[in-house]
Design an enzyme around this catalytic site. Structure first.
Site, PDB file in Angstrom:
ATOM      1  N   GLY A 158       0.794  -1.222   0.000  1.00 25.27           N
ATOM      2  CA  GLY A 158       0.000   0.000   0.000  1.00 25.27           C
ATOM      3  C   GLY A 158       0.825   1.269   0.000  1.00 25.27           C
ATOM      4  CB  THR A 159       4.036   2.230   1.601  1.00 24.75           C
ATOM      5  OG1 THR A 159       3.567   1.995   2.934  1.00 24.75           O
ATOM      6  CG2 THR A 159       4.956   3.438   1.601  1.00 24.75           C
ATOM      7  CE  LYS A 183      -1.167  15.993   6.037  1.00 26.99           C
ATOM      8  NZ  LYS A 183      -2.397  16.375   6.790  1.00 26.99           N
ATOM      9  CG  HIS A 209      -2.627   0.991   8.505  1.00 27.75           C
ATOM     10  ND1 HIS A 209      -2.369   0.767   7.172  1.00 27.75           N
ATOM     11  CD2 HIS A 209      -1.420   1.271   9.076  1.00 27.75           C
ATOM     12  CE1 HIS A 209      -1.068   0.896   6.946  1.00 27.75           C
ATOM     13  NE2 HIS A 209      -0.473   1.210   8.081  1.00 27.75           N
ATOM     14  NE  ARG A 245       3.475  -9.394   0.353  1.00 28.16           N
ATOM     15  CZ  ARG A 245       4.522  -8.918   1.013  1.00 28.16           C
ATOM     16  NH1 ARG A 245       4.363  -7.917   1.875  1.00 28.16           N
ATOM     17  NH2 ARG A 245       5.723  -9.422   0.811  1.00 28.16           N
ATOM     18  CG  HIS A 257       6.562  -3.263   9.802  1.00 32.50           C
ATOM     19  ND1 HIS A 257       7.614  -2.527   9.307  1.00 32.50           N
ATOM     20  CD2 HIS A 257       5.581  -2.356  10.081  1.00 32.50           C
ATOM     21  CE1 HIS A 257       7.301  -1.243   9.282  1.00 32.50           C
ATOM     22  NE2 HIS A 257       6.079  -1.112   9.749  1.00 32.50           N
ATOM     23  CD  GLN A 378       5.500  -8.230  -9.250  1.00 30.70           C
ATOM     24  OE1 GLN A 378       4.583  -7.682  -9.847  1.00 30.70           O
ATOM     25  NE2 GLN A 378       5.382  -8.653  -8.012  1.00 30.70           N
ATOM     26  CG  PHE A 379      11.054  -4.587  -6.158  1.00 31.07           C
ATOM     27  CD1 PHE A 379      12.426  -4.527  -6.308  1.00 31.07           C
ATOM     28  CD2 PHE A 379      10.313  -3.438  -6.359  1.00 31.07           C
ATOM     29  CE1 PHE A 379      13.049  -3.349  -6.645  1.00 31.07           C
ATOM     30  CE2 PHE A 379      10.924  -2.249  -6.698  1.00 31.07           C
ATOM     31  CZ  PHE A 379      12.301  -2.201  -6.841  1.00 31.07           C
TER      32      PHE A 379
END
Length: 471
Positions: A158-159, A183, A209, A245, A257, A378-379
């Protein structure tokens, strides 16, 4: 008699020698083959080495290329398949990342149909969707009051996708993003009103979120406050979008995370006008954060919000009594949550999948009729992909996220069907356009030819008449 015979024999021999000599001069390429004319190699012996001519040199074996200059191989462009790269170093590690400041020409854009994670098997639909479910075209009025609302689920890319929305869309009035500010200002053309509700435009206005339950009850009121009072009489459309995902990868990414110190403790979790009580939503750790938590400890917390996070954040929690687990039995609660998440996802204007960045870009552009400046990347290497777990741990994660596993299979099937349906419609429009162009070209030629014929006939008649007068 012998003399006459010798004379007759001498003439053909001289003629044959003359023909052989002339043939050698006329055909230089025959030099190697004619030098030993009449000499045949014996059985088991190799003949004399022949020098390959220009026509045969291309088919010669590699050991015969010594005298041929070796040219360097032509440069190869970027592959259409997977492109591995290191995970971007940022607060929220994501598998996809835009290439800032890089603008490619149209023909250099990656093919959205090319496989992104190796060779993909032929797609076979599993769920039956109506034509309405597969057809996604939003008449997004950016100059009016329409708003795109991005539901950002943790660790789904999302980031990165949020940055695409504020920095990578080709707009009449692009978003203004200043260095050092989190922002960006995304105003409508000629107005000071925002068309995008997301982390990088309006911030976490409905809470950190915020999920579907929070956003649908919060966004309309927030946007009315930000909007000009004179526009309140006009209707407004809210187009919700999100990213999903693979549940195992997402779960491992969230664990890593949290292990680094993330908590999301400021999330409101608003439902039916209130936040959950500590008894309804206890924490998994006693201190300020859960730094250094092991995977086993992370999985052992029964009220860990990482479990089935995607279903919970997409479902209408008011249908199951919010976070009150005593409202109904667990089986009924899970069934309602999963079905609600599926319905909300299907009815959203758009959703993408982290594992299919280019197809996500393709569908977003066709849905909203907006173009991205740089193609998505695409990573294939992320922090989650670097985690080595055994089959038992993987099975445990799948069991803990059994609702997310079902939702993702549903979402992936819907995503692929929408993609193929959109591609098919695009091909049909292209074919129809080419047919129309050919028809117009034929009509144009048909209109030109009679005029030219008529003009030629008129000229002949005029010349003939003038000649008659002269005569």
């Amino acid at each position: 008699m012998d003399e006459r015979f010798n004379k007759w024999l001498l003439t053909p021999v001289l003629t044959l020698l003359f023909v052989v000599i002339m043939y050698q001069y006329v055909s230089p390429s025959c030099t190697s083959s004619c030098t030993n004319f009449g000499e045949q190699p014996r059985a088991g012996e190799a003949g004399p080495p022949a020098v390959p001519g220009p026509a045969r040199r291309a088919q010669a074996p590699p050991e015969e290329w010594e005298r041929r200059p070796q040219l360097p191989p032509p440069p190869r462009g970027p592959p259409e398949g997977p492109r591995g790269a290191a995970a971007p170093e940022e607060e929220d590690e994501e598998p996809g990342d835009p290439r800032e400041g890089e603008e490619e020409e149209e023909e250099d854009e990656p093919d959205p149909e090319a496989p992104e994670n190796g060779s993909l098997p032929r797609f076979v639909p599993r769920f039956n969707f109506s034509l309405k479910d597969l057809t996604r075209f939003v008449d997004f009025n950016i100059k009016g009051r329409d708003v795109i609302v991005f539901l950002h689920i943790q660790k789904t890319g999302g980031t990165t996708f949020g940055r695409h929305l504020v920095k990578n869309i080709r707009l009449e009035q692009p978003c203004s993003c200043k260095a050092g500010q989190k922002k960006c200002t995304c105003h409508r053309p000629g107005k000071k009103e925002t068309w995008l509700f997301s982390r990088f435009s309006t911030g976490w206005s409905c809470g950190l979120h915020a999920d579907w339950t929070e956003l649908t009850n919060c966004v309309p009121a927030i946007m009315e406050k930000k909007d000009c009072p004179r526009n309140h009489s006009h209707t407004r459309n809210f187009y919700y979008i999100t990213m999903l995902r693979d549940p195992v990868s997402r779960y491992l990414s969230e664990w890593k995370h949290v292990q680094r110190g993330a908590t999301w403790k400021t999330s409101l979790h608003m439902c039916d006008g209130r936040s959950p009580t500590p008894d309804e939503l206890p924490t998994c750790y006693p201190g300020d954060d859960w730094s250094g938590v092991s995977l086993r400890e992370f999985m052992d917390c029964t009220y860990n919000l990482a479990n089935n996070r995607q279903v919970r954040m997409l479902a209408d929690l008011s249908l199951v009594g919010c976070y009150n687990l005593t409202f109904m039995n667990e089986s009924e609660r899970n069934t309602i949550l999963l079905q609600s998440a599926k319905n909300n996802l299907k009815n959203m204007a758009f959703f993408g999948l982290t594992e299919f960045q280019r197809k996500t870009q393709f569908l977003f552009e066709r849905t909203f009729n907006l173009k991205f400046i740089s193609p998505f990347t695409q990573f294939n290497i992320t922090r989650a992909s670097n985690v080595e777990i055994n089959e038992g741990a993987r099975q445990r994660i799948e069991d803990l996220n059994f609702l997310d596993m079902q939702l993702y299979e549903y979402a992936k099937d819907l995503f692929q069907q929408r993609y193929h349906h959109t591609k098919q419609l695009e091909h049909q429009r292209d074919r129809q356009k080419r047919r129309e162009e050919r028809r117009l070209q034929r009509e144009h030629r048909d209109h030109q030819w009679p005029k030219e014929d008529g003009a030629a006939e008129g000229t002949v008649t005029e010349d003939y008449n003038s000649q008659v007068v002269r005569w």
